[in-house]
Write a protein that holds these residues in place. Structure first.
Motif, short mmCIF file in Angstrom:
data_model
loop_
_atom_site.label_atom_id
_atom_site.label_comp_id
_atom_site.label_asym_id
_atom_site.label_seq_id
_atom_site.Cartn_x
_atom_site.Cartn_y
_atom_site.Cartn_z
N LEU A 110 44.03 54.73 41.20
CA LEU A 110 43.78 53.42 41.81
C LEU A 110 43.79 53.54 43.33
O LEU A 110 44.60 54.28 43.91
CB LEU A 110 44.83 52.39 41.38
CG LEU A 110 44.81 51.86 39.95
CD1 LEU A 110 45.27 52.93 38.96
CD2 LEU A 110 45.69 50.63 39.83
N ARG A 111 42.92 52.77 43.95
CA ARG A 111 42.91 52.67 45.41
C ARG A 111 42.80 51.20 45.81
O ARG A 111 42.19 50.40 45.10
CB ARG A 111 41.73 53.43 46.00
CG ARG A 111 41.82 54.94 45.87
CD ARG A 111 40.62 55.61 46.52
NE ARG A 111 40.70 57.06 46.42
CZ ARG A 111 39.76 57.88 46.85
NH1 ARG A 111 38.66 57.39 47.41
NH2 ARG A 111 39.92 59.19 46.74
N CYS A 112 43.34 50.89 46.96
CA CYS A 112 43.17 49.54 47.51
C CYS A 112 41.70 49.31 47.81
O CYS A 112 41.04 50.15 48.42
CB CYS A 112 44.00 49.39 48.78
SG CYS A 112 43.81 47.78 49.58
N ALA A 113 41.17 48.18 47.36
CA ALA A 113 39.74 47.90 47.54
C ALA A 113 39.50 46.69 48.44
O ALA A 113 38.42 46.12 48.41
CB ALA A 113 39.10 47.67 46.17
N LYS A 114 40.50 46.31 49.23
CA LYS A 114 40.31 45.14 50.10
C LYS A 114 39.18 45.35 51.09
O LYS A 114 38.35 44.47 51.30
CB LYS A 114 41.62 44.83 50.84
CG LYS A 114 42.72 44.28 49.95
CD LYS A 114 43.98 44.00 50.75
CE LYS A 114 45.08 43.45 49.85
NZ LYS A 114 46.35 43.21 50.59
#
Length: 308
Positions: A120-124
């Motif tokens: 998972l990665r931050c997608a903001k």
């Protein structure tokens, strides 16, 4: 067997803790057996707090039913699957808020058991870039109002909801002559001024769009009666015809309007635009301000016209 599994899991965990992305290892019962330290930075959970918890702990309620079915299908695949990227989704943080994440997932066979390995990665930032690109794709760059794509999306949304609305299709009078006489720079200023005046003349719920050239379409929310539509047409026409003071020039321009009402006149997006366009050209040929579409007339006949 359990000691063997634990040994493999611990060894694998040492590797995964070194990665800069959030990593989850999920067993066939949809329980999290491992989370690396980055889960704290992404979602605010201590890794140990998630061990043994159902993966649904991290999923918003609206995703859970569909996710369970996809997960079961994923584990039923007879051979390990390579890592594939998923679209931007939302995960629940430790304090119950949603945050956008991108997910890559694969299956992993370890000590005679199969696991799902999720990265998972931050997608903001990705979400913001996509939102900005989406807005640009639906905006007319010259005037800043919506374009044809934006109009189509908004019309279809209302059609799907069976929510009444009307269109005013307008074409500026003698705009080509103005462009030829004063140049495209002045012509562009006129178009921008018209767009600003249209926005000021309509209600907050109404939408202004430019299809191209000197053609604009106004989507008027919750209009059911022809008299309502005619009233709006003349109010907008009065706003447009006020003298423009541009680069020392005093310019005045008018417009011809064609009107159509959903669902009174027709019920599809393409038919609504075509009827409004036809009505506008009938008004222009007749030298009047406004013409209303009339579905009982043949396609090539002009609708009833109303003089200024």
């Amino acid at each position: 067997m359990k000691n063997s599994i634990d040994t493999h899991t611990i060894a694998l965990g040492k590797v995964l803790h070194a990665l800069p992305d959030t990593v989850l290892l999920i067993d066939c019962d949809q329980r999290i057996v491992f989370a690396n330290a980055e889960i704290g930075n992404l979602l605010g959970y201590p890794p140990a707090a998630l061990t043994g918890q159902l993966l649904s702990t991290l999923l918003p309620e609206r995703y859970r039913h569909a996710h369970a079915a996809h997960f079961n299908h994923f584990f039923a695949t007879p051979v390990p699957s390579p890592m594939t990227q998923r679209p931007i989704l939302h995960a629940l943080t430790a304090d119950g808020h949603e945050t956008p994440v991108s997910i890559a997932i694969s299956s992993l066979d370890c000590a005679d058991r199969r696991y799902a390995l999720a990265v998972l990665r931050c997608a903001k930032q990705m979400r913001d870039h996509l939102s900005e690109a989406h807005l640009r794709a639906e905006m007319d760059p010259l005037t800043g109002v919506g374009n044809r794509l934006y109009l189509g999306r908004q019309m279809q949304r209302l059609i799907d909801k069976q929510h009444p609305f009307a269109l005013l299709f307008l074409d500026l009078n003698r705009f080509k002559q103005l462009n030829d006489c004063h140049g495209h720079r002045i012509g562009d200023q006129v178009l921008r001024t018209v767009a600003q005046r249209l926005q000021a003349a309509v209600r907050n719920a109404d939408l202004i769009t430019r299809l191209g050239g000197d053609e604009f379409v106004i989507l008027l929310d919750d209009i059911c009666e022809p008299m309502q539509l005619e009233h709006h047409a003349y109010r907008v026409a009065d706003a447009i015809t006020q003298t423009m003071h541009l680069d020392g020039l005093n310019l005045q321009i008018g417009a011809a309007f064609g009107g159509v009402i959903f669902p009174l006149h027709t019920a599809t997006l393409d038919a609504l635009l075509a009827m409004a366009d036809q009505a506008m050209y009938c008004a222009k040929r007749a030298g009047v301000t406004f013409a209303l579409a009339r579905p009982e007339q043949a396609e090539r006949n002009c609708p009833a016209q109303t003089s200024a």
